[in-house]
Write a protein that holds these residues in place. Sequence first.
Motif, PDB file in Angstrom:
ATOM      1  N   THR A  67     112.317  31.740   3.948  1.00  0.00           N
ATOM      2  CA  THR A  67     110.990  31.926   4.539  1.00  0.00           C
ATOM      3  C   THR A  67     110.410  33.282   4.158  1.00  0.00           C
ATOM      4  O   THR A  67     109.237  33.392   3.772  1.00  0.00           O
ATOM      5  N   VAL A  68     111.224  34.328   4.253  1.00  0.00           N
ATOM      6  CA  VAL A  68     110.761  35.676   3.881  1.00  0.00           C
ATOM      7  C   VAL A  68     110.411  35.706   2.399  1.00  0.00           C
ATOM      8  O   VAL A  68     109.383  36.294   2.004  1.00  0.00           O
ATOM      9  N   ALA A  69     111.223  35.077   1.551  1.00  0.00           N
ATOM     10  CA  ALA A  69     110.934  35.062   0.120  1.00  0.00           C
ATOM     11  C   ALA A  69     109.638  34.310  -0.173  1.00  0.00           C
ATOM     12  O   ALA A  69     108.848  34.718  -1.041  1.00  0.00           O
ATOM     13  N   ALA A  70     109.378  33.220   0.550  1.00  0.00           N
ATOM     14  CA  ALA A  70     108.136  32.472   0.354  1.00  0.00           C
ATOM     15  C   ALA A  70     106.925  33.299   0.778  1.00  0.00           C
ATOM     16  O   ALA A  70     105.878  33.264   0.112  1.00  0.00           O
ATOM     17  N   ILE A  71     107.042  34.050   1.856  1.00  0.00           N
ATOM     18  CA  ILE A  71     105.932  34.898   2.312  1.00  0.00           C
ATOM     19  C   ILE A  71     105.660  36.002   1.294  1.00  0.00           C
ATOM     20  O   ILE A  71     104.500  36.279   0.941  1.00  0.00           O
ATOM     21  N   VAL A  72     106.732  36.641   0.806  1.00  0.00           N
ATOM     22  CA  VAL A  72     106.562  37.706  -0.194  1.00  0.00           C
ATOM     23  C   VAL A  72     105.957  37.139  -1.472  1.00  0.00           C
ATOM     24  O   VAL A  72     105.048  37.759  -2.070  1.00  0.00           O
ATOM     25  N   ALA A  73     106.403  35.973  -1.909  1.00  0.00           N
ATOM     26  CA  ALA A  73     105.836  35.360  -3.117  1.00  0.00           C
ATOM     27  C   ALA A  73     104.376  35.000  -2.914  1.00  0.00           C
ATOM     28  O   ALA A  73     103.546  35.180  -3.805  1.00  0.00           O
ATOM     29  N   GLY A  74     104.017  34.538  -1.730  1.00  0.00           N
ATOM     30  CA  GLY A  74     102.624  34.208  -1.428  1.00  0.00           C
ATOM     31  C   GLY A  74     101.753  35.450  -1.444  1.00  0.00           C
ATOM     32  O   GLY A  74     100.625  35.417  -1.952  1.00  0.00           O
TER      33      GLY A  74
END
Length: 83
Positions: A67-74
Motif C-alpha cells: 500500500t505504501v509503495a502504491a501511494i509513493v508510486a502514485g
Amino acid sequence: MTSATEFEANSEAGEVPTRLRPAGTHAPQMVGQAAGPFDVPAATSKDPSLRDALVTGLLVIYPTVATVAAIVAGLFLASANGT
C-alpha cells in the motif's frame, strides 16, 4: 453405509434394534488416525513458530508495504505528469 440386517417396520414399540445406543453413551473413537488432507492436524505446541511468523508477514506486513509503495508510486507519477 449399508447394513446386512433387515429393518421391519411392524416391530413392537418397546423393541430396540441391537445397533442403536442410548443417547447418553458415546460412540467409540478411532485412536491414532492420521489427519486427512482437509483435516486440521492436532497442535503439537502452543509457542509461536516460524510458520506463524511467515503467515503474519504475508497477511499483515506485505499488504502494508504494498500500500505504501502504491501511494509513493502514485505521487511520483502525479508529479511527473506536471500537475
